[in-house]
Design a protein around this motif. Structure first.
Motif, PDB file in Angstrom:
ATOM      1  N   LYS A 160      21.714 -58.129  11.792  1.00 29.27           N
ATOM      2  CA  LYS A 160      22.539 -58.721  12.853  1.00 29.27           C
ATOM      3  C   LYS A 160      21.902 -58.616  14.235  1.00 29.27           C
ATOM      4  CE  LYS A 160      26.959 -58.091  13.229  1.00 29.27           C
ATOM      5  NZ  LYS A 160      28.280 -57.426  13.206  1.00 29.27           N
ATOM      6  N   ARG A 161      20.935 -57.743  14.399  1.00 28.78           N
ATOM      7  CA  ARG A 161      20.285 -57.631  15.712  1.00 28.78           C
ATOM      8  C   ARG A 161      19.555 -58.919  16.095  1.00 28.78           C
ATOM      9  NH1 ARG A 161      17.968 -52.132  13.969  1.00 28.78           N
ATOM     10  NH2 ARG A 161      19.756 -50.774  14.281  1.00 28.78           N
ATOM     11  N   GLU A 180      28.767 -73.011  10.525  1.00 29.62           N
ATOM     12  CA  GLU A 180      27.749 -72.200  11.209  1.00 29.62           C
ATOM     13  C   GLU A 180      26.707 -73.040  11.937  1.00 29.62           C
ATOM     14  OE1 GLU A 180      27.567 -68.863  11.631  1.00 29.62           O
ATOM     15  OE2 GLU A 180      29.536 -68.694  10.679  1.00 29.62           O
ATOM     16  N   ILE A 229      22.670 -54.945   6.690  1.00 32.57           N
ATOM     17  CA  ILE A 229      23.407 -55.997   7.407  1.00 32.57           C
ATOM     18  C   ILE A 229      23.405 -55.728   8.911  1.00 32.57           C
ATOM     19  CG2 ILE A 229      25.730 -56.958   7.785  1.00 32.57           C
ATOM     20  CD1 ILE A 229      26.123 -56.603   4.690  1.00 32.57           C
ATOM     21  N   LEU A 230      23.684 -54.508   9.287  1.00 28.69           N
ATOM     22  CA  LEU A 230      23.698 -54.160  10.712  1.00 28.69           C
ATOM     23  C   LEU A 230      22.328 -54.348  11.347  1.00 28.69           C
ATOM     24  CD1 LEU A 230      26.035 -51.018  10.597  1.00 28.69           C
ATOM     25  CD2 LEU A 230      26.621 -53.347  11.313  1.00 28.69           C
ATOM     26  N   PHE A 234      30.479 -58.112   9.595  1.00 30.46           N
ATOM     27  CA  PHE A 234      29.957 -59.480   9.616  1.00 30.46           C
ATOM     28  C   PHE A 234      30.328 -60.208  10.906  1.00 30.46           C
ATOM     29  CE2 PHE A 234      30.568 -58.521   5.083  1.00 30.46           C
ATOM     30  CZ  PHE A 234      29.281 -58.772   4.620  1.00 30.46           C
ATOM     31  N   ASN A 235      29.530 -61.237  11.234  1.00 31.41           N
ATOM     32  CA  ASN A 235      29.876 -62.112  12.349  1.00 31.41           C
ATOM     33  C   ASN A 235      31.086 -62.984  12.006  1.00 31.41           C
ATOM     34  OD1 ASN A 235      26.446 -62.221  12.662  1.00 31.41           O
ATOM     35  ND2 ASN A 235      27.697 -61.576  14.392  1.00 31.41           N
ATOM     36  N   ASN A 258      19.788 -61.944  13.792  1.00 28.57           N
ATOM     37  CA  ASN A 258      20.235 -63.049  12.953  1.00 28.57           C
ATOM     38  C   ASN A 258      21.758 -63.127  12.919  1.00 28.57           C
ATOM     39  OD1 ASN A 258      17.501 -63.616  11.410  1.00 28.57           O
ATOM     40  ND2 ASN A 258      17.817 -61.405  11.348  1.00 28.57           N
ATOM     41  N   ARG A 259      22.241 -64.247  12.463  1.00 28.53           N
ATOM     42  CA  ARG A 259      23.672 -64.417  12.196  1.00 28.53           C
ATOM     43  C   ARG A 259      23.904 -63.977  10.743  1.00 28.53           C
ATOM     44  NH1 ARG A 259      28.673 -65.473  14.633  1.00 28.53           N
ATOM     45  NH2 ARG A 259      29.884 -66.900  13.349  1.00 28.53           N
ATOM     46  N   VAL A 260      24.877 -63.092  10.517  1.00 25.56           N
ATOM     47  CA  VAL A 260      25.150 -62.579   9.173  1.00 25.56           C
ATOM     48  C   VAL A 260      26.640 -62.752   8.872  1.00 25.56           C
ATOM     49  CG1 VAL A 260      24.949 -60.633   7.584  1.00 25.56           C
ATOM     50  CG2 VAL A 260      23.305 -60.861   9.464  1.00 25.56           C
TER      51      VAL A 260
END
Length: 195
Positions: A97-98, A151, A93-94, A125-126, A100-102
């Motif tokens: 996130k670089r 979103e 996930i981390l 998470f975002n 993308n939106r997660v």
């Protein structure tokens, strides 16, 4: 790309067992489910209403107490919930996130939501979309429609990861790419092009 991750069974182990509650209350699992389920109206049984935030945890236990004739002095859903984060999935996930939106898209109840909040589990998470706050739960299509609208995303640009096949099938019906989670190695292979 928008990624939607389920929480329990994907990011954390479920770490919640009805048999622990039943043992404390000295009832069978069958009795427990008889008290909380409505076979004629599954959308309005006690647990479904708790999952969609239609009733509070206190209201749930009051109704349970009436039906079971058991004295309920604690919120067993909170007291017996001890989720553990899957570090491999957290790292995926981390990494995602670089670029993308997660977000988290989870069916949960008030007690478990509070536990995750206190543990900081949602902080990776975002954004978190929880059924008890949204008023709708998976596999209802409205669950993903609410997230897509919030979103400002479209189904074709969205990827959903869940450990329950029926939830993946429902999301897929509206054009969301899905992955039925079994382990972090397979997940990584499935999404590595976006990392």
């Amino acid at each position: 790309m928008l990624f939607i991750f389920d929480m329990g069974g994907v990011v954390t182990n479920t770490a919640f067992y009805i048999n622990d509650i039943c043992e404390n209350l000295n009832i069978s699992e069958e009795n427990f489910y008889d008290y909380i389920k409505n076979k004629k109206d599954t959308e309005n049984d006690l647990f479904s209403m708790l999952t969609t935030g239609k009733i509070s945890t206190n209201e749930f236990w009051k109704e349970f107490q009436k039906k079971s004739q058991k004295v309920i002095e604690t919120d067993y859903f909170y007291a017996m919930f001890h989720p553990v984060v899957n570090e491999d999935v957290k790292n995926i996930i981390l990494d995602l996130k670089r670029k993308n939106r997660v977000v988290c898209g989870t069916n949960t109840i008030e007690s478990h939501y509070l536990n995750h909040m206190q543990n900081g589990d949602y902080s990776i998470f975002n954004q978190t979309y929880a059924s008890n706050k949204m008023g709708v739960k998976k596999p209802d299509i409205k669950f993903w429609e609410i997230i897509l609208k919030a979103e400002k995303s479209v189904a074709s640009n969205t990827f959903f990861i869940d450990d329950k096949k029926e939830n993946c099938e429902a999301a897929n019906k509206i054009g969301i790419k899905t992955f039925n989670y079994k382990n972090s190695e397979e997940l990584y292979q499935e999404i590595k092009e976006w990392i």
